[in-house]
Write an enzyme that holds these catalytic residues in place. Structure first.
Site, PDB file in Angstrom:
ATOM      1  N   SER A 239       0.849  -1.187   0.000  1.00 52.49           N
ATOM      2  CA  SER A 239       0.000   0.000   0.000  1.00 52.49           C
ATOM      3  C   SER A 239       0.885   1.237   0.000  1.00 52.49           C
ATOM      4  CB  SER A 239      -0.888   0.011   1.239  1.00 52.49           C
ATOM      5  OG  SER A 239      -0.113   0.353   2.368  1.00 52.49           O
ATOM      6  N   LYS A 240       0.229   2.376   0.074  1.00 54.95           N
ATOM      7  CA  LYS A 240       0.952   3.651   0.021  1.00 54.95           C
ATOM      8  C   LYS A 240       2.062   3.746   1.057  1.00 54.95           C
ATOM      9  CE  LYS A 240      -2.547   6.760  -1.665  1.00 54.95           C
ATOM     10  NZ  LYS A 240      -3.589   7.608  -1.163  1.00 54.95           N
ATOM     11  N   ARG A 241       1.837   3.113   2.180  1.00 64.17           N
ATOM     12  CA  ARG A 241       2.833   3.173   3.247  1.00 64.17           C
ATOM     13  C   ARG A 241       4.195   2.664   2.796  1.00 64.17           C
ATOM     14  NH1 ARG A 241       2.139  -0.483   6.704  1.00 64.17           N
ATOM     15  NH2 ARG A 241       0.419  -1.516   5.637  1.00 64.17           N
ATOM     16  N   HIS A 242       4.207   1.855   1.745  1.00 55.21           N
ATOM     17  CA  HIS A 242       5.468   1.259   1.322  1.00 55.21           C
ATOM     18  C   HIS A 242       6.220   2.112   0.315  1.00 55.21           C
ATOM     19  CE1 HIS A 242       3.003  -2.150   2.798  1.00 55.21           C
ATOM     20  NE2 HIS A 242       4.136  -2.442   3.394  1.00 55.21           N
ATOM     21  N   GLY A 243       5.942   3.405   0.305  1.00 52.66           N
ATOM     22  CA  GLY A 243       6.707   4.274  -0.585  1.00 52.66           C
ATOM     23  C   GLY A 243       6.039   4.392  -1.937  1.00 52.66           C
TER      24      GLY A 243
END
Ligand code: GLU
Length: 461
Positions: A239-243
């Site tokens: 998801s977005k959290r992974h860059g």
């Protein structure tokens, strides 16, 4: 039968890595079988679909080079067709109006939960013949078979079988008349003569329902292949959290599209231990049997490693073309970019790395790095530079071998090690201590700029 695959994104966000990987596998399968690849935009959710998102998908596909033979088709332009089939199902008693209000459905669910049953619609309007209640805009439900199983052989996951008693009567049109995903997807796959539905495994539970609709329409059923998901480095769903998860962030970060494609193909597919695949190889070797059943994990380090390999191996002319748009300091008088990127490519992992690395070939340093200065400049540096300037000035054939030799001679003449000449020279030329081979660096920077920079450092010392 001709192989025809499709990529069918919903335009509710940018094209993310998972979507791109799905598109790539569907594209590879079509290309491998000399089939067709179709792009279909599933934009029936008007609230969440945006034009920007459609554009982001098109841009991402184009950047990756995933070309399509047909489309983009837009579901919003096919509404008449969906209505027509819904009517056909109603006429054939394969679908029906359901007048359940929200309250009624909520009560049903509550009751089922209380009895520890799986919440599902109980089919109460399936054979309804009475007078419909007033004030309810009905939905239309598909008459799912009441008995038997739906079995299909998933080309990645193997045989999957679901009992029809597990499937309730799916809503195919909402109360405002708009068709729902599980219905439109079937009509599209049917009309577009899709032979292989290749998609993320978040859809695997929809497939039995869709197969029942194909059957009701007496339509050929495509093959299905559900791709395992991609996890982030922490084991959570990507998801977005992974860059950078939007594909279009990758060109910004200096990735080459062929490298990202190569990275994506290895997310869930393998061919022995091989890591690097040209596009032609991917197409030739790709097979659904080699898609892993287990989820794969995204790994930034590995994606960069692959990018680095492509930078190492790309013809210099092409590499220069890719790097050029990133550099705002190129000048007519400066060295050929092709030679510069060739000299620097072993030190660069992304196209962005060239931005800083190549600068001093075109721009005089306006300061010297503190640490580098301390390390490189000594008492006799100025004398050595004077000596070296004289030597370089007299060189008419400005070639790396001669220049490298002049640096060596300067060291010998002054009775010092190479480090006492090469290192201060690098700092004078580049502002820092690292550069390619000193002869090549001198050659590329060019005679007048080299002499100018030596003069500049003399003034400073
Ligand atoms: N539109 C669906 C999605 O974006 C994909 C549907 C499909 O591939 O069947 O998840």
């Amino acid at each position: 039968m001709k192989v025809r695959t499709r990529f069918a994104p919903s335009p509710t966000g940018y094209l993310h890595l998972g979507g791109a990987r799905t598109a790539l596998f569907a594209w590879l399968y079509a290309r491998h079988h000399q089939g067709d690849f179709i792009l279909r935009i599933e934009d029936t959710d008007r609230e969440r679909s945006t034009d920007e998102s459609v554009q982001a998908i098109l841009d991402g596909m184009q950047w990756l080079g995933l070309d399509y033979d047909e489309g983009p088709f837009y579901q919003t332009q096919r509404m008449d067709r969906y209505k027509e089939v819904i009517q056909q199902l109603l006429d054939n008693d394969q679908a029906y109006y359901c007048y359940c209000s929200k309250e009624e459905l909520d009560a049903l669910r509550e009751e089922q939960m209380k009895n520890k049953e799986k919440p599902r619609y109980d089919g109460r309007y399936r054979d309804f013949t009475g007078t419909p209640p007033e004030g309810v805009d009905p939905v239309i439900r598909f008459k799912n078979p009441l008995e038997g199983d739906v079995t299909f052989n998933d080309l990645v996951k193997g045989e999957i079988s679901v009992s029809n008693t597990e499937l309730d009567d799916l809503i195919i049109a909402r109360s405002d008349g708009t068709p729902t995903y599980n219905f439109t997807v079937v009509i599209d796959d049917l009309d577009m003569e899709i032979s292989h539905v290749i998609r993320g495994d978040d859809h695997v539970n929809n497939t039995p329902r869709q197969i029942n609709i194909f059957k009701a329409l007496d339509a050929p059923i495509p093959e299905f292949a559900h791709l395992p998901m991609i996890l982030g480095e922490d084991g959570q769903r990507l998801s977005k959290r992974h860059g950078a998860v939007s594909v279009m962030q990758y060109p910004e970060q200096g990735y080459l599209p062929e490298a990202l494609l190569n990275y994506l193909v290895r997310l869930g597919w393998s061919h022995g231990d091989q890591e690097l695949f040209s596009q032609e190889e991917m197409i030739r070797l790709f097979a659904l049997e080699d898609v892993n059943r287990a989820p794969s994990s995204f790994n930034t380090e590995k994606s960069i490693w692959i990018n680095e390999q492509y930078i190492k191996n790309m013809p210099a002319t092409e590499l220069a073309e890719r790097v050029a748009p990133k550099l705002d300091y190129l000048t007519e008088e400066g060295p050929e970019l092709e030679a510069v990127v060739d000299a620097l490519r072993d030190r660069c992992k992304t196209l962005n790395d060239f931005v800083d690395a190549a600068r001093y070939f075109y721009v005089d340093p306006d300061e010297y790095n503190e640490k580098a200065k301390k390390k490189a400049f000594g008492e006799n540096t100025s004398d050595i530079f004077t000596h070296l300037s004289g030597k370089l000035d007299s060189i008419t054939e400005w070639k790396s071998e001669l220049l490298g030799a002049a640096v060596k001679e300067t060291a010998a003449d002054n009775d010092v090690g190479m480090g006492k000449v090469g290192m201060p020279l690098r700092v004078a030329l580049t502002g820092n201590t690292s550069s390619p081979d000193i002869g090549i660096t001198l050659e590329l920077i060019g005679k007048s700029a080299v002499l100018k920079r030596l003069q500049q450092v003399q003034n400073y010392l």
